[in-house]
Design a protein around this motif. Sequence first.
Motif, PDB file in Angstrom:
ATOM      1  N   TYR A 105      18.359   5.933  -9.553  1.00  0.00           N
ATOM      2  CA  TYR A 105      18.935   6.320  -8.261  1.00  0.00           C
ATOM      3  C   TYR A 105      18.032   5.853  -7.116  1.00  0.00           C
ATOM      4  N   LEU A 106      16.753   6.181  -7.194  1.00  0.00           N
ATOM      5  CA  LEU A 106      15.825   5.828  -6.113  1.00  0.00           C
ATOM      6  C   LEU A 106      15.695   4.317  -5.956  1.00  0.00           C
ATOM      7  N   CYS A 107      15.810   3.586  -7.056  1.00  0.00           N
ATOM      8  CA  CYS A 107      15.698   2.126  -6.984  1.00  0.00           C
ATOM      9  C   CYS A 107      16.787   1.533  -6.093  1.00  0.00           C
ATOM     10  N   SER A 108      17.951   2.152  -6.070  1.00  0.00           N
ATOM     11  CA  SER A 108      18.995   1.614  -5.196  1.00  0.00           C
ATOM     12  C   SER A 108      19.133   2.393  -3.893  1.00  0.00           C
ATOM     13  N   ALA A 109      18.793   3.697  -3.888  1.00  0.00           N
ATOM     14  CA  ALA A 109      19.007   4.514  -2.690  1.00  0.00           C
ATOM     15  C   ALA A 109      17.871   4.392  -1.684  1.00  0.00           C
ATOM     16  N   GLU A 110      16.703   3.972  -2.138  1.00  0.00           N
ATOM     17  CA  GLU A 110      15.549   3.980  -1.234  1.00  0.00           C
ATOM     18  C   GLU A 110      14.854   2.617  -1.238  1.00  0.00           C
ATOM     19  N   SER A 111      14.909   1.945  -0.097  1.00  0.00           N
ATOM     20  CA  SER A 111      14.292   0.623  -0.058  1.00  0.00           C
ATOM     21  C   SER A 111      12.781   0.777  -0.193  1.00  0.00           C
ATOM     22  N   GLY A 112      12.190  -0.105  -0.965  1.00  0.00           N
ATOM     23  CA  GLY A 112      10.741  -0.057  -1.161  1.00  0.00           C
ATOM     24  C   GLY A 112      10.313   0.750  -2.369  1.00  0.00           C
ATOM     25  N   TYR A 113      11.229   1.577  -2.909  1.00  0.00           N
ATOM     26  CA  TYR A 113      10.840   2.418  -4.062  1.00  0.00           C
ATOM     27  C   TYR A 113      10.496   1.563  -5.281  1.00  0.00           C
ATOM     28  N   LEU A 114      11.353   0.610  -5.588  1.00  0.00           N
ATOM     29  CA  LEU A 114      11.151  -0.217  -6.777  1.00  0.00           C
ATOM     30  C   LEU A 114       9.817  -0.961  -6.709  1.00  0.00           C
ATOM     31  N   GLY A 116       7.147  -0.029  -5.514  1.00  0.00           N
ATOM     32  CA  GLY A 116       6.008   0.855  -5.745  1.00  0.00           C
ATOM     33  C   GLY A 116       5.851   1.302  -7.187  1.00  0.00           C
ATOM     34  N   LEU A 117       6.791   0.925  -8.049  1.00  0.00           N
ATOM     35  CA  LEU A 117       6.704   1.347  -9.455  1.00  0.00           C
ATOM     36  C   LEU A 117       5.619   0.576 -10.200  1.00  0.00           C
ATOM     37  N   SER A 118       5.067   1.223 -11.212  1.00  0.00           N
ATOM     38  CA  SER A 118       4.075   0.547 -12.052  1.00  0.00           C
ATOM     39  C   SER A 118       4.787  -0.508 -12.910  1.00  0.00           C
ATOM     40  N   PRO A 119       4.043  -1.518 -13.385  1.00  0.00           N
ATOM     41  CA  PRO A 119       4.657  -2.567 -14.216  1.00  0.00           C
ATOM     42  C   PRO A 119       5.399  -2.014 -15.434  1.00  0.00           C
ATOM     43  N   ALA A 120       4.834  -1.000 -16.094  1.00  0.00           N
ATOM     44  CA  ALA A 120       5.490  -0.425 -17.278  1.00  0.00           C
ATOM     45  C   ALA A 120       6.804   0.247 -16.886  1.00  0.00           C
ATOM     46  N   SER A 121       6.810   0.848 -15.706  1.00  0.00           N
ATOM     47  CA  SER A 121       8.001   1.553 -15.255  1.00  0.00           C
ATOM     48  C   SER A 121       9.102   0.573 -14.857  1.00  0.00           C
ATOM     49  N   VAL A 122       8.716  -0.567 -14.297  1.00  0.00           N
ATOM     50  CA  VAL A 122       9.692  -1.614 -13.977  1.00  0.00           C
ATOM     51  C   VAL A 122      10.292  -2.167 -15.269  1.00  0.00           C
ATOM     52  N   LYS A 123       9.445  -2.342 -16.259  1.00  0.00           N
ATOM     53  CA  LYS A 123       9.902  -2.882 -17.535  1.00  0.00           C
ATOM     54  C   LYS A 123      10.912  -1.944 -18.201  1.00  0.00           C
ATOM     55  N   SER A 124      10.595  -0.643 -18.202  1.00  0.00           N
ATOM     56  CA  SER A 124      11.511   0.302 -18.853  1.00  0.00           C
ATOM     57  C   SER A 124      12.799   0.477 -18.056  1.00  0.00           C
ATOM     58  N   GLN A 126      14.832  -1.671 -16.946  1.00  0.00           N
ATOM     59  CA  GLN A 126      15.910  -2.518 -17.469  1.00  0.00           C
ATOM     60  C   GLN A 126      16.563  -1.890 -18.687  1.00  0.00           C
ATOM     61  N   LEU A 127      15.734  -1.297 -19.559  1.00  0.00           N
ATOM     62  CA  LEU A 127      16.268  -0.606 -20.739  1.00  0.00           C
ATOM     63  C   LEU A 127      17.101   0.609 -20.349  1.00  0.00           C
ATOM     64  N   GLN A 128      16.727   1.174 -19.209  1.00  0.00           N
ATOM     65  CA  GLN A 128      17.379   2.416 -18.777  1.00  0.00           C
ATOM     66  C   GLN A 128      18.670   2.140 -18.002  1.00  0.00           C
ATOM     67  N   GLY A 129      18.962   0.876 -17.763  1.00  0.00           N
ATOM     68  CA  GLY A 129      20.233   0.538 -17.123  1.00  0.00           C
ATOM     69  C   GLY A 129      20.095  -0.102 -15.755  1.00  0.00           C
ATOM     70  N   GLY A 130      18.855  -0.281 -15.269  1.00  0.00           N
ATOM     71  CA  GLY A 130      18.646  -0.925 -13.967  1.00  0.00           C
ATOM     72  C   GLY A 130      19.034  -0.006 -12.818  1.00  0.00           C
ATOM     73  N   PRO A 131      18.910  -0.504 -11.572  1.00  0.00           N
ATOM     74  CA  PRO A 131      19.263   0.313 -10.405  1.00  0.00           C
ATOM     75  C   PRO A 131      20.730   0.752 -10.454  1.00  0.00           C
ATOM     76  N   MET A 132      21.027   1.936  -9.901  1.00  0.00           N
ATOM     77  CA  MET A 132      22.405   2.454  -9.894  1.00  0.00           C
ATOM     78  C   MET A 132      23.290   1.675  -8.934  1.00  0.00           C
ATOM     79  N   SER A 133      24.571   1.587  -9.301  1.00  0.00           N
ATOM     80  CA  SER A 133      25.573   1.077  -8.364  1.00  0.00           C
ATOM     81  C   SER A 133      25.860   2.160  -7.331  1.00  0.00           C
ATOM     82  N   ARG A 134      26.579   1.812  -6.276  1.00  0.00           N
ATOM     83  CA  ARG A 134      26.947   2.810  -5.255  1.00  0.00           C
ATOM     84  C   ARG A 134      27.734   3.958  -5.860  1.00  0.00           C
TER      85      ARG A 134
END
Length: 185
Positions: A105-114, A116-124, A126-134
Amino acid sequence: MADFVDELFQILEDKGQGAYFGEAVSELEHALQAAHLAASSGAGAELVAAALLHDVGHLLHGLGEDIAEHDIDGRHEEAGANWLHQHFGPAVTEPIRLHVPAKRYLCSAESGYLAGLSPASVKSLQLQGGPMSREEQHQFEQHPFYREAVELRRWDDAAKVPGWQVPGLEAYRETLTQALAARHT
Ligand code: FE
């Protein structure tokens, strides 16, 4: 109830020594840092309990630290929330269940959030479904505990500081007891 608090502490102590998901802290350090951030920001007992226990699903599975490395989505948030539901109410279990969707949710709702994520969190991610659609964002905001889940997510993201000394498990005995009792009020 005291028995369940002891069981929780034992799980965190015994199984929480492994590295947290590709980060430089252990699962136990991560849990304690998240709980400390929640308590410091004035969260109530149930949300502090959720912060302390949000990744207990990792420990129940025994899949450990590197689920993303193995390309398995262990769905630890569901496993943890379902297991905790035997004793805790939704104010504890639902923010836990939603803490991974809250990242999407935050990856799509809040600019700049993504960024700030750690590399491991960015990697996971994608497995979790990527940023949410509207549409997914809108649906997420209908959940009665979505705000708490977003708060928990921010503490989760910040609880990865190597060597940060925070209060230990015993500091949360009273909080967990209160959170367990709250289910019946
Ligand atoms: Fe976490």
